[in-house]
Design a protein around this motif. Sequence first.
Motif, PDB file in Angstrom:
ATOM      1  N   ARG A  65      18.124   2.411 -34.896  1.00 20.57           N
ATOM      2  CA  ARG A  65      16.752   1.931 -34.974  1.00 20.57           C
ATOM      3  C   ARG A  65      15.801   3.053 -34.552  1.00 20.57           C
ATOM      4  O   ARG A  65      16.015   3.679 -33.519  1.00 20.57           O
ATOM      5  CB  ARG A  65      16.565   0.728 -34.045  1.00 20.57           C
ATOM      6  N   PHE A  66      14.817   3.326 -35.393  1.00 22.60           N
ATOM      7  CA  PHE A  66      13.707   4.197 -34.992  1.00 22.60           C
ATOM      8  C   PHE A  66      12.686   3.303 -34.304  1.00 22.60           C
ATOM      9  O   PHE A  66      12.117   2.416 -34.935  1.00 22.60           O
ATOM     10  CB  PHE A  66      13.073   4.866 -36.231  1.00 22.60           C
ATOM     11  N   ASN A  67      12.449   3.543 -33.025  1.00 19.68           N
ATOM     12  CA  ASN A  67      11.542   2.645 -32.317  1.00 19.68           C
ATOM     13  C   ASN A  67      10.113   2.695 -32.831  1.00 19.68           C
ATOM     14  O   ASN A  67       9.322   1.804 -32.590  1.00 19.68           O
ATOM     15  CB  ASN A  67      11.579   2.930 -30.817  1.00 19.68           C
ATOM     16  N   SER A  68       9.795   3.757 -33.560  1.00 18.80           N
ATOM     17  CA  SER A  68       8.470   3.838 -34.159  1.00 18.80           C
ATOM     18  C   SER A  68       8.318   2.844 -35.305  1.00 18.80           C
ATOM     19  O   SER A  68       7.216   2.680 -35.823  1.00 18.80           O
ATOM     20  CB  SER A  68       8.254   5.260 -34.676  1.00 18.80           C
ATOM     21  N   GLY A  69       9.430   2.178 -35.698  1.00 20.90           N
ATOM     22  CA  GLY A  69       9.311   1.129 -36.711  1.00 20.90           C
ATOM     23  C   GLY A  69      10.118   1.358 -37.969  1.00 20.90           C
ATOM     24  O   GLY A  69       9.570   1.259 -39.071  1.00 20.90           O
ATOM     25  N   GLY A  70      11.408   1.613 -37.827  1.00 23.52           N
ATOM     26  CA  GLY A  70      12.216   1.779 -39.036  1.00 23.52           C
ATOM     27  C   GLY A  70      13.683   1.809 -38.699  1.00 23.52           C
ATOM     28  O   GLY A  70      14.080   1.603 -37.545  1.00 23.52           O
ATOM     29  N   SER A  71      14.495   2.075 -39.706  1.00 29.75           N
ATOM     30  CA  SER A  71      15.943   2.088 -39.549  1.00 29.75           C
ATOM     31  C   SER A  71      16.479   3.428 -40.019  1.00 29.75           C
ATOM     32  O   SER A  71      15.765   4.206 -40.655  1.00 29.75           O
ATOM     33  CB  SER A  71      16.561   0.940 -40.356  1.00 29.75           C
ATOM     34  N   PRO A 119       8.019  14.901 -30.990  1.00 23.38           N
ATOM     35  CA  PRO A 119       7.437  14.349 -29.772  1.00 23.38           C
ATOM     36  C   PRO A 119       7.558  12.821 -29.789  1.00 23.38           C
ATOM     37  O   PRO A 119       7.465  12.208 -30.850  1.00 23.38           O
ATOM     38  CB  PRO A 119       5.966  14.778 -29.840  1.00 23.38           C
ATOM     39  N   ASP A 120       7.801  12.261 -28.639  1.00 23.36           N
ATOM     40  CA  ASP A 120       7.830  10.802 -28.405  1.00 23.36           C
ATOM     41  C   ASP A 120       8.542   9.961 -29.451  1.00 23.36           C
ATOM     42  O   ASP A 120       8.064   8.910 -29.841  1.00 23.36           O
ATOM     43  CB  ASP A 120       6.417  10.257 -28.129  1.00 23.36           C
ATOM     44  N   LEU A 121       9.717  10.395 -29.862  1.00 25.95           N
ATOM     45  CA  LEU A 121      10.542   9.537 -30.725  1.00 25.95           C
ATOM     46  C   LEU A 121      11.736   9.044 -29.920  1.00 25.95           C
ATOM     47  O   LEU A 121      12.467   9.838 -29.329  1.00 25.95           O
ATOM     48  CB  LEU A 121      11.020  10.332 -31.953  1.00 25.95           C
ATOM     49  N   GLU A 122      11.908   7.731 -29.908  1.00 23.05           N
ATOM     50  CA  GLU A 122      13.104   7.149 -29.271  1.00 23.05           C
ATOM     51  C   GLU A 122      13.910   6.433 -30.346  1.00 23.05           C
ATOM     52  O   GLU A 122      13.351   5.670 -31.128  1.00 23.05           O
ATOM     53  CB  GLU A 122      12.683   6.153 -28.181  1.00 23.05           C
ATOM     54  N   ILE A 123      15.202   6.697 -30.379  1.00 22.97           N
ATOM     55  CA  ILE A 123      16.066   5.955 -31.298  1.00 22.97           C
ATOM     56  C   ILE A 123      17.085   5.167 -30.493  1.00 22.97           C
ATOM     57  O   ILE A 123      17.456   5.554 -29.388  1.00 22.97           O
ATOM     58  CB  ILE A 123      16.778   6.886 -32.307  1.00 22.97           C
ATOM     59  N   ASN A 124      17.488   4.022 -31.066  1.00 23.78           N
ATOM     60  CA  ASN A 124      18.414   3.114 -30.385  1.00 23.78           C
ATOM     61  C   ASN A 124      19.620   2.820 -31.264  1.00 23.78           C
ATOM     62  O   ASN A 124      19.470   2.638 -32.475  1.00 23.78           O
ATOM     63  CB  ASN A 124      17.713   1.770 -30.091  1.00 23.78           C
ATOM     64  N   ILE A 125      20.781   2.750 -30.621  1.00 22.03           N
ATOM     65  CA  ILE A 125      21.989   2.336 -31.342  1.00 22.03           C
ATOM     66  C   ILE A 125      22.575   1.140 -30.588  1.00 22.03           C
ATOM     67  O   ILE A 125      22.909   1.232 -29.406  1.00 22.03           O
ATOM     68  CB  ILE A 125      23.023   3.475 -31.428  1.00 22.03           C
ATOM     69  N   LEU A 126      22.679   0.041 -31.314  1.00 10.42           N
ATOM     70  CA  LEU A 126      23.120  -1.206 -30.694  1.00 10.42           C
ATOM     71  C   LEU A 126      24.576  -1.087 -30.239  1.00 10.42           C
ATOM     72  O   LEU A 126      25.458  -0.735 -31.027  1.00 10.42           O
ATOM     73  CB  LEU A 126      22.975  -2.354 -31.704  1.00 10.42           C
TER      74      LEU A 126
END
Lengths: 698, 698
Positions: A65-71, A119-126
């Motif tokens: 997940r791109f926390n900025s709003g995408g996958s 800058p300021d990108l957070e990604i998440n992996i479930l």
Amino acid sequence: MTRRRPGSRLAGLFACILIGAFPMSSWSDEGMWLLNEPPTARLQEKYQFALTPQWLEHAQLASIRFNSGGSASFVSPDGLIITNHHVGSDFLQKLSTAQDDLLKNGFYAPTREQERKCPDLEINILQSIQDVTDRVNAAVKPEMAAAEAFAARRAVISAIEKESLDATGLRSDVVTLYQGAVYHLYRYRKYTDVRLVFAPESEIASFGGDVDNFEYPRHSLDICFFRAYDNNQPVKPPHWLKWSTTGPTADDVVFVTGHPGTTNRLETVAKLRHRRDVTLPYTLNRLRAAEAALLQFGERDPANARIAQSALHRVANARKAFSGQFQGLLDPAILRQKLQSELALAQSPKLTAADRAELAKAIEAIETAQKTLAPMEVEFSLLERGDAFASELFAHARMLVRLASESTKPNAERLREFRESNLESLRLSLFSDAPIEKELERVRLQQSLTFLAEQLGGGSPLVVKILSGKSIPARVEELLNGSKLFDAAERKRLADGGAKAIDDSRDEMILLARLIDPEARAVRKRYETEVEEPERQGYAALAKARFTVYGREVAPDATFTLRLAYGRTIGYQVDGVDLPFHTTFGSLFEKAERLQFREPFNLPERWKQGKAKLDLAVPFNFVSTADTIGGNSGSPVLNRAGEFIGINFDRNRHGLVRNFVYTDVQARHIAVHSAGILEVLRKLYDCPALIAEITGGK
Amino acid sequence: MTRRRPGSRLAGLFACILIGAFPMSSWSDEGMWLLNEPPTARLQEKYQFALTPQWLEHAQLASIRFNSGGSASFVSPDGLIITNHHVGSDFLQKLSTAQDDLLKNGFYAPTREQERKCPDLEINILQSIQDVTDRVNAAVKPEMAAAEAFAARRAVISAIEKESLDATGLRSDVVTLYQGAVYHLYRYRKYTDVRLVFAPESEIASFGGDVDNFEYPRHSLDICFFRAYDNNQPVKPPHWLKWSTTGPTADDVVFVTGHPGTTNRLETVAKLRHRRDVTLPYTLNRLRAAEAALLQFGERDPANARIAQSALHRVANARKAFSGQFQGLLDPAILRQKLQSELALAQSPKLTAADRAELAKAIEAIETAQKTLAPMEVEFSLLERGDAFASELFAHARMLVRLASESTKPNAERLREFRESNLESLRLSLFSDAPIEKELERVRLQQSLTFLAEQLGGGSPLVVKILSGKSIPARVEELLNGSKLFDAAERKRLADGGAKAIDDSRDEMILLARLIDPEARAVRKRYETEVEEPERQGYAALAKARFTVYGREVAPDATFTLRLAYGRTIGYQVDGVDLPFHTTFGSLFEKAERLQFREPFNLPERWKQGKAKLDLAVPFNFVSTADTIGGNSGSPVLNRAGEFIGINFDRNRHGLVRNFVYTDVQARHIAVHSAGILEVLRKLYDCPALIAEITGGK
């Protein structure tokens, strides 16, 4: 078509409504399924596909997940990530300068050293999902008043998240499903060092621009590669997707794993009417106003166009999506079917008299909440959601003002975004050193303050207070010239200084954020207590009745959490014309030539010059029936073997009503084909290392 | 600056407010003066110019009104007319086809035979003005209720117009001045055979497009030549303007004779607040919605762009103008000054106690009318003004439906547009054989019906009735496919067939017009009785007080009738930078080159290739302080000798508040320079006959 199963009634009904009749139908491909409640039986029956836990784990851990709003997804053992160009474009813009325009010219880092940190990108992996419904519900007692219930629920959720964070070190979010019936704890591994590897030119990434957005046939190389780093080393993900060099062919079953943002399929008719009559007219007005201002600003000169491009795309995309939703809700057929399904549930023989009474009460409570919402929604949207202050500086200022007061409260009592488990993510964005463009701030702030005055009236006390005796342009100059929040170090200083630093600050943006905070908090409180809480309780009761009658045959509405969708690669008809399931490079050039390479149908020089090098028969974009929505942008499309066969980037205009109903008659999501990507990387872009990495050196 | 005269208080005050202080000031150049109440004394004193009756008659009879919404003038003894390209563009578009795009490519008729007749264009030349205030007022008795008073006034006005038409054969319009204090009968010679002679390419006619609209420095060849015919022979006007080959130089006194559309300078504060809080927010929302739809439609392909161009320009221009008005009304300085001037009038020692009581009552009545208007205005605008039905077919359908019933009533009782003296003009437009583009109808109708639903709600009875159970796209297809009103002959058949033909018609557009006619008429009736009539009576009383205190020192607000304005050719400062009073061909090319000839800053090939032929120092556009507003487009600019020295086409952004206040600090109107026009006609366009005609063969 084949037979129809009992229990699939809702899905079947939704699949048919756009053709206005009720033909027999097979299982539809509806559903954005929870990874812990997968559609195993359906897939077995319809597609003879055995969805194994191993397959699911592989897909889950390779999905991002791109926390900025995408996958996005991992596509190499060295942490290489593919997502959409339009998901990455925020960062492309932040990394661009007038001399080095990555949006326009594209980018490629031949070596790791040349990759550029976002800058300021957070990604998440479930990592895991845990049902915490019982614990959440136990905290909320039936006798509690709405405000008390809201506070109790917020408290228990914050506690669960904090405990999980402390125990595992993983980002921990409690997710509300079925609008309030079910609560799951999602734990994510997160990375904040993400670097740009490759981006094509925006002319081909969004070929057709706003004209072709939500349309098919389509021809966009909407891709972008990044790499995740941890401790300055490329991440070695345990699972990553193998690149299929052939990609999908006709009538293949395909899977999409991504993070659909929001759907509204389980909402009541009263809620949908509220959206139609209140929310969407306001939203469309707001979006058109913002879009017009950005368009005019961008036209003034090329430098403006560059800095406005990604804001403009976001607004134009939303305008088109919400316009489609609005048309859908104006279509009497859609609300009629919604009403019928609400009645069908209420009259189901599987419900007891007591169930029915409870259901009726719930539906009525949701309707009442809409009546409460209607007169406050505009103020809520302007002040608390921030529609009146379209400014990064203002967003930072508000965050700083609230951080100072919220962080002194117990975790349980804070506004949700300031809960302990979220503070690290919040700081990442607050202290970002991405440039804030003053020219863009000016146009957006002028526009949004003007919109505020349009909505509330120039004489309203709030407007008078905000403008403080000045014209809008003069007030905006005062705000921008009187703020140092452009500087991340200054934001850090204020955050570290706590309440005293904020109280002492004479920064104009801080003063503005403080000025309106009482009103903003007040309307938020009313919204949470008088709308959100009754809705949540109502939907919990509604879902309970649905579960009794239909079981879990209907997936929960989208919540920007990982979901599995599936479908078939199959074309469709429009006005009697067959549209094939994929386009080709040949059809791209035909279209560009027919439209004389006029904007937005121009092609990068590399493409114009390179036409002869390409195999024009290779597939470029393709469609399938899989169920997607906004937020799914960048989702990988997988084949039975769990390989990467494409990347979702859009849906067609028939899919714009998917917020409310799924249909597979014409609605399709649209993806870039894995073979097409390879073809152009090989023939047009000089990027051997990237090609070797995604093909495993083949 | 020089001394200030007593009596010029209001004008001086308005001239200063944008600099926020009250320096001593000379007479300002404010005023759109009536030709029968000219500013002779002012001109003598400020500019030592003797305004003779001969000068005035010459200017009046050479000035032309384009009934489609603009101004123009005769510039040869053979009926040659010059106006703006953007005034002529409606007709250029109607005369264009996909193969022969006059907007894009321009046009020149080397011989009379090649001139092209415009469909449905009527032009008017003012012949005389007569004060009929006493007769109008005598018909309206003080004891009459509002509805009765409205009807009585309408009746007497229609009678005056009809008598005048019968007596003179001239088009005869009673014009309301000072919002209801004064009534003048205007008689016009009219021509309906007007032929296109010359138009430049739209790239240079509107160089800079929407970006440069209402901006300066400016570089537009916004001109277009037509010729008036009568009995198939060129008209020989008794007066026409001699072309000045040198044009204006710095600090010249200049005159503008044209037809300013609407100003609101004499409106009360309550009315202006109503505009700010109700009318303008609605209007801006409407315009942005229409503009977005047209922009997106035009982008789809070049054919769309061509047929949408003139509608798009109209909407974008209005959006920019109203945005400027809205910002002006949000500026606290402006409303504060308005309030002060309202108070100053009320407290004037020249008024008796009885005068003051009457004035207070009038101001209150106008305020009350705004409260009545607020809740009905949206419905009035949507239904009666037709905002919900942006369609030429619908406009024709409504005209036919109403013509059938109105024409059977006595002249005095008809809706105003169906009065006897107007029927000929009305038929000209109704039976026009200009093509109606189905694609454009579709997009505009879908957009405006969507806007209707946004405004009233998808569940409102009116929306439900209009959509009759269909989605908006389906309903629009039904309307367009079910109507024959594309065909002028069919419209003629229905008009000739009277009420029976309308009753029998199954044409979908006719049916729609009939369907909503009761509601539309009802809201119009309420508007006329409860708003228009009280406002008119209130303003009549207000004007009476103004006349007592200030005499006729302030010209009436604009009414799309012939006015004389005057000013000086003088530059101004923006942010400390001096802007000269004129631009040149040199600065045009500098700008185009700096912006890389990107749209909207591209130039026609003829210009790019022809740069070396031009004298780059020749003036292209220029500004003056003369008082203009929308409707003045195409107005000739004259020198002391009454010669043509340029053509007005715009004002700058500082002039956007001119609806409410005049200022000469930065606000300027913008014109094309007569020497610049000649330069390019001679060097770039192969049009010797045209040049010979305007220069008298020189």
